[in-house]
Design a protein around this motif. Structure first.
Motif, PDB file in Angstrom:
ATOM      1  N   ARG A 181      40.251  33.082 -20.177  1.00  0.00           N
ATOM      2  CA  ARG A 181      41.761  33.054 -20.109  1.00  0.00           C
ATOM      3  C   ARG A 181      42.291  34.466 -20.400  1.00  0.00           C
ATOM      4  NH1 ARG A 181      45.353  28.944 -19.931  1.00  0.00           N
ATOM      5  NH2 ARG A 181      47.673  29.474 -20.615  1.00  0.00           N
ATOM      6  N   GLU A 182      41.711  35.152 -21.649  1.00  0.00           N
ATOM      7  CA  GLU A 182      42.078  36.299 -21.993  1.00  0.00           C
ATOM      8  C   GLU A 182      41.931  37.308 -20.954  1.00  0.00           C
ATOM      9  OE1 GLU A 182      40.811  34.169 -23.864  1.00  0.00           O
ATOM     10  OE2 GLU A 182      42.319  33.618 -25.266  1.00  0.00           O
ATOM     11  N   LEU A 183      40.563  37.524 -20.306  1.00  0.00           N
ATOM     12  CA  LEU A 183      40.266  38.440 -19.343  1.00  0.00           C
ATOM     13  C   LEU A 183      41.125  38.084 -18.148  1.00  0.00           C
ATOM     14  CD1 LEU A 183      36.344  38.503 -19.617  1.00  0.00           C
ATOM     15  CD2 LEU A 183      38.041  40.254 -20.453  1.00  0.00           C
ATOM     16  N   ILE A 184      41.129  36.976 -17.602  1.00  0.00           N
ATOM     17  CA  ILE A 184      42.119  36.880 -16.562  1.00  0.00           C
ATOM     18  C   ILE A 184      43.576  37.364 -16.868  1.00  0.00           C
ATOM     19  CG2 ILE A 184      43.450  34.943 -15.111  1.00  0.00           C
ATOM     20  CD1 ILE A 184      40.633  33.326 -15.354  1.00  0.00           C
ATOM     21  N   LEU A 185      44.211  37.190 -17.876  1.00  0.00           N
ATOM     22  CA  LEU A 185      45.320  37.633 -18.290  1.00  0.00           C
ATOM     23  C   LEU A 185      45.598  39.035 -18.300  1.00  0.00           C
ATOM     24  CD1 LEU A 185      48.274  37.036 -18.840  1.00  0.00           C
ATOM     25  CD2 LEU A 185      47.790  36.749 -21.391  1.00  0.00           C
ATOM     26  N   MET A 186      44.542  39.642 -18.850  1.00  0.00           N
ATOM     27  CA  MET A 186      44.409  41.045 -18.974  1.00  0.00           C
ATOM     28  C   MET A 186      44.339  41.798 -17.554  1.00  0.00           C
ATOM     29  SD  MET A 186      41.829  43.379 -20.933  1.00  0.00           S
ATOM     30  CE  MET A 186      40.529  42.827 -19.901  1.00  0.00           C
ATOM     31  N   ILE A 187      43.689  41.218 -16.742  1.00  0.00           N
ATOM     32  CA  ILE A 187      43.304  41.808 -15.284  1.00  0.00           C
ATOM     33  C   ILE A 187      44.621  41.391 -14.371  1.00  0.00           C
ATOM     34  CG2 ILE A 187      42.116  41.421 -13.058  1.00  0.00           C
ATOM     35  CD1 ILE A 187      39.733  40.706 -14.941  1.00  0.00           C
ATOM     36  N   GLU A 188      45.165  40.204 -14.727  1.00  0.00           N
ATOM     37  CA  GLU A 188      46.500  40.183 -13.824  1.00  0.00           C
ATOM     38  C   GLU A 188      47.648  40.912 -14.508  1.00  0.00           C
ATOM     39  OE1 GLU A 188      47.193  35.555 -13.886  1.00  0.00           O
ATOM     40  OE2 GLU A 188      46.984  36.221 -11.534  1.00  0.00           O
ATOM     41  N   ALA A 189      47.702  41.376 -15.660  1.00  0.00           N
ATOM     42  CA  ALA A 189      48.611  42.046 -15.853  1.00  0.00           C
ATOM     43  C   ALA A 189      48.567  43.508 -15.487  1.00  0.00           C
ATOM     44  CB  ALA A 189      48.804  42.343 -17.452  1.00  0.00           C
ATOM     45  N   ALA A 190      47.149  44.116 -15.487  1.00  0.00           N
ATOM     46  CA  ALA A 190      47.028  45.336 -14.987  1.00  0.00           C
ATOM     47  C   ALA A 190      47.433  45.347 -13.387  1.00  0.00           C
ATOM     48  CB  ALA A 190      45.775  45.800 -15.179  1.00  0.00           C
ATOM     49  N   ALA A 191      46.989  44.327 -12.691  1.00  0.00           N
ATOM     50  CA  ALA A 191      47.142  44.116 -11.296  1.00  0.00           C
ATOM     51  C   ALA A 191      48.795  43.958 -10.776  1.00  0.00           C
ATOM     52  CB  ALA A 191      46.446  42.838 -10.501  1.00  0.00           C
ATOM     53  N   THR A 192      49.262  43.385 -11.532  1.00  0.00           N
ATOM     54  CA  THR A 192      50.860  43.274 -11.609  1.00  0.00           C
ATOM     55  C   THR A 192      51.621  44.605 -11.417  1.00  0.00           C
ATOM     56  OG1 THR A 192      51.051  41.074 -12.597  1.00  0.00           O
ATOM     57  CG2 THR A 192      53.135  42.272 -12.449  1.00  0.00           C
ATOM     58  N   LEU A 193      51.218  45.349 -12.448  1.00  0.00           N
ATOM     59  CA  LEU A 193      51.999  46.643 -12.671  1.00  0.00           C
ATOM     60  C   LEU A 193      51.503  47.592 -11.205  1.00  0.00           C
ATOM     61  CD1 LEU A 193      51.327  47.687 -16.250  1.00  0.00           C
ATOM     62  CD2 LEU A 193      53.415  46.896 -15.169  1.00  0.00           C
ATOM     63  N   SER A 194      50.031  47.329 -10.960  1.00  0.00           N
ATOM     64  CA  SER A 194      49.568  48.301  -9.753  1.00  0.00           C
ATOM     65  C   SER A 194      50.305  47.789  -8.419  1.00  0.00           C
ATOM     66  CB  SER A 194      48.137  48.248  -9.797  1.00  0.00           C
ATOM     67  OG  SER A 194      47.388  48.740 -10.686  1.00  0.00           O
ATOM     68  N   ILE A 195      50.372  46.425  -8.346  1.00  0.00           N
ATOM     69  CA  ILE A 195      50.953  46.208  -7.207  1.00  0.00           C
ATOM     70  C   ILE A 195      52.373  46.496  -6.758  1.00  0.00           C
ATOM     71  CG2 ILE A 195      51.602  43.938  -5.959  1.00  0.00           C
ATOM     72  CD1 ILE A 195      49.263  42.693  -7.265  1.00  0.00           C
ATOM     73  N   GLY A 196      53.107  46.459  -8.117  1.00  0.00           N
ATOM     74  CA  GLY A 196      54.414  46.818  -8.052  1.00  0.00           C
ATOM     75  C   GLY A 196      54.874  48.068  -7.527  1.00  0.00           C
ATOM     76  N   ALA A 197      53.838  48.968  -8.142  1.00  0.00           N
ATOM     77  CA  ALA A 197      53.908  50.444  -8.157  1.00  0.00           C
ATOM     78  C   ALA A 197      53.557  50.786  -6.708  1.00  0.00           C
ATOM     79  CB  ALA A 197      53.186  51.225  -9.047  1.00  0.00           C
ATOM     80  N   THR A 198      52.432  49.975  -6.188  1.00  0.00           N
ATOM     81  CA  THR A 198      52.047  50.374  -4.557  1.00  0.00           C
ATOM     82  C   THR A 198      53.067  49.927  -3.753  1.00  0.00           C
ATOM     83  OG1 THR A 198      49.602  49.925  -5.571  1.00  0.00           O
ATOM     84  CG2 THR A 198      50.096  49.940  -3.006  1.00  0.00           C
ATOM     85  N   LEU A 199      53.543  48.875  -3.888  1.00  0.00           N
ATOM     86  CA  LEU A 199      54.539  48.334  -2.937  1.00  0.00           C
ATOM     87  C   LEU A 199      55.892  49.390  -3.006  1.00  0.00           C
ATOM     88  CD1 LEU A 199      54.563  44.560  -3.462  1.00  0.00           C
ATOM     89  CD2 LEU A 199      53.371  45.793  -1.454  1.00  0.00           C
ATOM     90  N   ALA A 200      56.130  49.898  -4.022  1.00  0.00           N
ATOM     91  CA  ALA A 200      57.502  50.719  -4.110  1.00  0.00           C
ATOM     92  C   ALA A 200      56.973  51.810  -3.585  1.00  0.00           C
ATOM     93  CB  ALA A 200      58.131  50.725  -5.609  1.00  0.00           C
ATOM     94  N   ALA A 201      55.832  52.474  -3.861  1.00  0.00           N
ATOM     95  CA  ALA A 201      55.552  53.592  -3.177  1.00  0.00           C
ATOM     96  C   ALA A 201      55.198  53.739  -1.832  1.00  0.00           C
ATOM     97  CB  ALA A 201      54.047  54.137  -3.948  1.00  0.00           C
TER      98      ALA A 201
END
Length: 218
Positions: A186-206
């Motif tokens: 659970r902790e690993l999944i949450l950590m990966i998803e948090a990082a992915a959320t930031l990357s996805i948001g930045a990528t779409l805006a870029a």
């Protein structure tokens, strides 16, 4: 002219590859839903969609992050968009952005957190962050030169990098790539998803911006 000369062969190779992939797909395996239900106790999350995307078939999501990054690089490689004269966003858009952007960020955080147990997750949360970024860009906001170089690049590769780091760490301790031990899944999944959320948001805006932010290519 040089680019157009190579475009048709590349498109033809892509179509042939996709066609071969579709024609060589194996027959659907029976009993997959039952198999998923039987293994939910080791998934680390109670939402079956998140369990599939982040645990049982984490390779797919890792590749999706890679596709997003490659798509952004493709947009940047086109040379950007012409420079337009900046204008005032107007009172309505300015007020709307001040009210909506904080709400979008809060809802994105909620969707990220609740994704382990209910519909939500990194792509939904990242899309909302991307929408917040697009709204800010429409209002004339731009990234400063100090943040548009290495910090921006780090944010863009953070999601994909976290997948690779987590998978490599599991290999080093004798596990399998992207097969998380049940006690820390659970902790690993949450950590990966948090990082992915930031990357996805930045990528779409870029991608909406359409070109390298000022100073990023220097």
């Amino acid at each position: 002219m040089e680019r157009s000369r190579w475009l048709l062969p590349l498109l033809l190779m892509l179509c042939l590859g996709l066609g071969y992939t579709v024609l060589s797909m194996p027959e659907p395996v029976e009993g997959l839903p039952e198999m998923l239900v039987d293994n939910m106790e080791v998934a680390g999350v109670s939402n079956p969609v998140t369990a599939v995307l982040l645990n049982f078939r984490g390779y797919d999501t890792l590749l999706e992050m890679g596709v997003l990054l490659v798509a952004l690089l493709g947009v940047w490689s086109l040379g950007g968009i012409p420079d337009y004269r900046e204008s005032s966003p107007g009172l309505v858009l300015d007020i709307m952005s001040r009210q909506l952007v904080p709400v979008l960020i809060l809802v994105a955080g909620y969707l990220l957190w609740v994704g382990a147990d209910a519909p939500g997750g990194a792509f939904q949360a990242g899309s909302l962050l991307g929408a917040a970024g697009v709204l800010l860009l429409l209002c004339g906001w731009r990234i400063g030169n100090r943040c548009s170089g290495l910090p921006l690049r780090f944010l863009l590769i953070l999601g994909l990098g976290m997948f690779v780091v987590a998978g490599t760490g599991l290999l080093l301790i004798g596990g399998e790539f992207l097969q998380y031990p049940s006690p820390v899944a659970r902790e690993l999944i949450l950590m990966i998803e948090a990082a992915a959320t930031l990357s996805i948001g930045a990528t779409l805006a870029a991608m909406f911006l359409g070109s390298l932010p000022g100073g990023a290519d220097k």
